[in-house]
Design a protein around this motif. Structure first.
Motif, mmCIF file in Angstrom:
data_model
loop_
_atom_site.group_PDB
_atom_site.id
_atom_site.type_symbol
_atom_site.label_atom_id
_atom_site.label_comp_id
_atom_site.label_asym_id
_atom_site.label_seq_id
_atom_site.Cartn_x
_atom_site.Cartn_y
_atom_site.Cartn_z
ATOM 1 N N GLU A 287 -9.437 -1.668 -10.236
ATOM 2 C CA GLU A 287 -8.099 -2.222 -10.453
ATOM 3 C C GLU A 287 -7.969 -2.946 -11.800
ATOM 4 O O GLU A 287 -6.993 -3.652 -12.036
ATOM 5 C CB GLU A 287 -7.764 -3.190 -9.314
ATOM 6 C CG GLU A 287 -7.682 -2.488 -7.957
ATOM 7 C CD GLU A 287 -7.326 -3.425 -6.812
ATOM 8 O OE1 GLU A 287 -7.039 -2.915 -5.721
ATOM 9 O OE2 GLU A 287 -7.322 -4.658 -7.022
ATOM 10 N N ALA B 289 -6.257 -13.110 -2.533
ATOM 11 C CA ALA B 289 -5.198 -12.094 -2.606
ATOM 12 C C ALA B 289 -5.660 -10.787 -1.960
ATOM 13 O O ALA B 289 -4.870 -10.097 -1.297
ATOM 14 C CB ALA B 289 -4.803 -11.858 -4.061
ATOM 15 N N LEU B 290 -6.943 -10.445 -2.127
ATOM 16 C CA LEU B 290 -7.489 -9.232 -1.506
ATOM 17 C C LEU B 290 -7.471 -9.364 0.013
ATOM 18 O O LEU B 290 -7.135 -8.399 0.723
ATOM 19 C CB LEU B 290 -8.915 -8.996 -2.012
ATOM 20 C CG LEU B 290 -9.630 -7.741 -1.495
ATOM 21 C CD1 LEU B 290 -8.887 -6.474 -1.921
ATOM 22 C CD2 LEU B 290 -11.074 -7.698 -2.006
ATOM 23 N N GLU C 66 -5.349 -11.133 1.713
ATOM 24 C CA GLU C 66 -3.941 -10.985 2.095
ATOM 25 C C GLU C 66 -3.561 -9.509 2.192
ATOM 26 O O GLU C 66 -2.797 -9.104 3.086
ATOM 27 C CB GLU C 66 -3.027 -11.697 1.089
ATOM 28 C CG GLU C 66 -3.062 -13.207 1.179
ATOM 29 C CD GLU C 66 -2.535 -13.727 2.508
ATOM 30 O OE1 GLU C 66 -1.595 -13.122 3.070
ATOM 31 O OE2 GLU C 66 -3.074 -14.741 2.999
ATOM 32 N N ARG C 67 -4.085 -8.705 1.302
ATOM 33 C CA ARG C 67 -3.803 -7.258 1.336
ATOM 34 C C ARG C 67 -4.445 -6.600 2.552
ATOM 35 O O ARG C 67 -3.884 -5.659 3.131
ATOM 36 C CB ARG C 67 -4.283 -6.612 0.040
ATOM 37 C CG ARG C 67 -3.453 -7.038 -1.174
ATOM 38 C CD ARG C 67 -4.181 -6.799 -2.483
ATOM 39 N NE ARG C 67 -4.466 -5.403 -2.729
ATOM 40 C CZ ARG C 67 -5.289 -4.953 -3.680
ATOM 41 N NH1 ARG C 67 -5.902 -5.832 -4.469
ATOM 42 N NH2 ARG C 67 -5.480 -3.670 -3.847
ATOM 43 N N CYS C 68 -5.615 -7.102 2.952
ATOM 44 C CA CYS C 68 -6.254 -6.593 4.172
ATOM 45 C C CYS C 68 -5.396 -6.925 5.396
ATOM 46 O O CYS C 68 -5.202 -6.075 6.287
ATOM 47 C CB CYS C 68 -7.640 -7.209 4.343
ATOM 48 S SG CYS C 68 -8.875 -6.686 3.132
ATOM 49 N N ALA D 19 -2.206 -7.471 5.445
ATOM 50 C CA ALA D 19 -0.987 -6.659 5.383
ATOM 51 C C ALA D 19 -1.252 -5.238 5.877
ATOM 52 O O ALA D 19 -0.381 -4.627 6.513
ATOM 53 C CB ALA D 19 -0.452 -6.625 3.949
ATOM 54 N N ALA D 20 -2.456 -4.721 5.620
ATOM 55 C CA ALA D 20 -2.807 -3.376 6.089
ATOM 56 C C ALA D 20 -2.878 -3.351 7.611
ATOM 57 O O ALA D 20 -2.443 -2.377 8.249
ATOM 58 C CB ALA D 20 -4.137 -2.935 5.476
ATOM 59 N N LEU E 213 -7.284 0.395 5.102
ATOM 60 C CA LEU E 213 -7.790 -0.231 3.876
ATOM 61 C C LEU E 213 -8.103 0.881 2.874
ATOM 62 O O LEU E 213 -9.121 1.567 2.979
ATOM 63 C CB LEU E 213 -9.055 -1.057 4.180
ATOM 64 C CG LEU E 213 -8.892 -2.197 5.188
ATOM 65 C CD1 LEU E 213 -10.235 -2.867 5.443
ATOM 66 C CD2 LEU E 213 -7.867 -3.220 4.693
ATOM 67 N N PHE F 20 -8.043 0.605 -0.706
ATOM 68 C CA PHE F 20 -8.111 0.084 -2.062
ATOM 69 C C PHE F 20 -8.879 1.029 -2.978
ATOM 70 O O PHE F 20 -9.882 1.623 -2.568
ATOM 71 C CB PHE F 20 -8.801 -1.287 -2.077
ATOM 72 C CG PHE F 20 -8.267 -2.261 -1.068
ATOM 73 C CD1 PHE F 20 -6.898 -2.492 -0.969
ATOM 74 C CD2 PHE F 20 -9.118 -2.940 -0.220
ATOM 75 C CE1 PHE F 20 -6.401 -3.387 -0.034
ATOM 76 C CE2 PHE F 20 -8.633 -3.833 0.714
ATOM 77 C CZ PHE F 20 -7.264 -4.054 0.812
#
Length: 308
Positions: free
Chosen positions: A229, A241-242, A244-246, A248-249, A255, A257
């Motif tokens: 990234e 932040a990572l 938070e993305r987990c 959200a998934a 997952l 990424f």
């Protein structure tokens, strides 16, 4: 093989992956340094085989045997002059260790040393020092499948060594069962990680550190995602932040990424929770990744013995 060289081999039977290192070292000179010939790694997920009584099940034992049979074939071709084999937290904790160990040794045709958490931490620190060129005090974190080692010290001189009863495979199974990811599950896992390190916080702060280095799979997975990234630095803020993305998934299979390998996806959240808990409790804002780990420490120990 010339008499001026020796062939060395080291096997690290981790709770998630088994590793085999093949190397050769010159017997000449004052500071012999091994040259790695080959590296082999297999996802065995030994810690995935625990039942409620901490017995390793037949499937996990079979996976371990299959891996060791492959390693045995490699060793037969390589013909090392010296070999070290160690097993870590999964076998250390297994209540049926007395029955499992002879089976594994019979496949490998070599004795296996089940090492203590403190010895595991010392070998990890030695391996990181061998692979890293960092100067000054450092904090080393190694998140394994069933234990996590946190070591503080200076190059080649560990001062605080602790092996904590938490690992990415165990945390994944305990907090993210059925592959479901929620904020509450992450919070519970992170809090458990913080509670394990909180009583040791003063020890590490008294020693201090200039660099924080992470060893083994969770750290490499994080670094690979960051690289894919184009994220230059590994920070606690980016890790948050990572996570938070987990959340959200919502599910392990979602997952996706960039840079995340399929074999790491299944246990990523368990590792991230442990890492976030340690970083938060020790008030660490930035960290790096090293290639050194327990197997390199084993190799360094072999070199010292064989060239003494």
């Amino acid at each position: 093989m010339s008499a001026s060289f020796k062939r060395l081999a080291a096997i690290d039977m981790g709770s998630n992956s088994f590793h085999l290192l093949l190397a050769e070292v010159s017997m000449r000179g004052f500071f012999p340094k091994p040259r790695i010939i080959a590296r082999y790694k297999h996802k065995v997920r030994l810690a995935d085989g625990f039942n409620t009584s901490l017995e390793l099940d037949a499937a996990a034992i079979a996976r371990a045997k299959d891996c060791l049979k492959g390693f045995s074939d490699q060793l037969a071709r390589f013909k090392p002059d010296a070999l070290k084999v160690v097993a870590t937290a999964a076998l250390r904790k297994a209540t049926n260790q007395h029955a499992v160990l002879p089976e594994l040794e019979a496949v490998l045709n070599y004795p296996i040393e089940v090492i203590s958490g403190e010895r595991e931490a010392a070998l990890i620190f030695s391996g990181v020092c061998a692979a890293s060129e960092q100067k000054g005090p450092m904090l080393v974190i190694d998140i394994g499948g069933a234990s996590t080692e946190v070591i503080a010290g200076e190059p080649l001189r560990a001062k605080v060594l602790n092996s904590l009863d938490m690992g990415c495979v165990v945390f994944q199974n305990n907090y993210f069962d059925q592959q479901t990811i929620t904020r509450q599950r992450f919070n519970d896992a992170i809090q458990q990680s913080r509670s394990q390190i909180s009583g040791l916080k003063q020890q590490y702060q008294q020693v201090g550190w200039q660099h924080v280095l992470g060893a083994s799979g969770t750290f490499r997975a994080v670094a690979e995602i960051a690289l894919a990234e184009n994220h230059a630095q590994l920070t606690t803020a980016w890790l948050a932040a990572l996570i938070e993305r987990c959340i959200a998934a919502g599910h392990v299979q979602k997952l996706d990424f960039a840079g995340l390998r399929d074999d790491r996806r299944a246990i990523l959240c368990g590792g991230l929770a442990i890492l976030m808990g340690i970083l938060t409790e020790l008030q660490i804002s930035q960290f790096g990744v090293t290639n050194g780990a327990l197997r390199e420490g084993l190799l360094a120990e072999l070199v010292a013995t064989e060239t003494a």
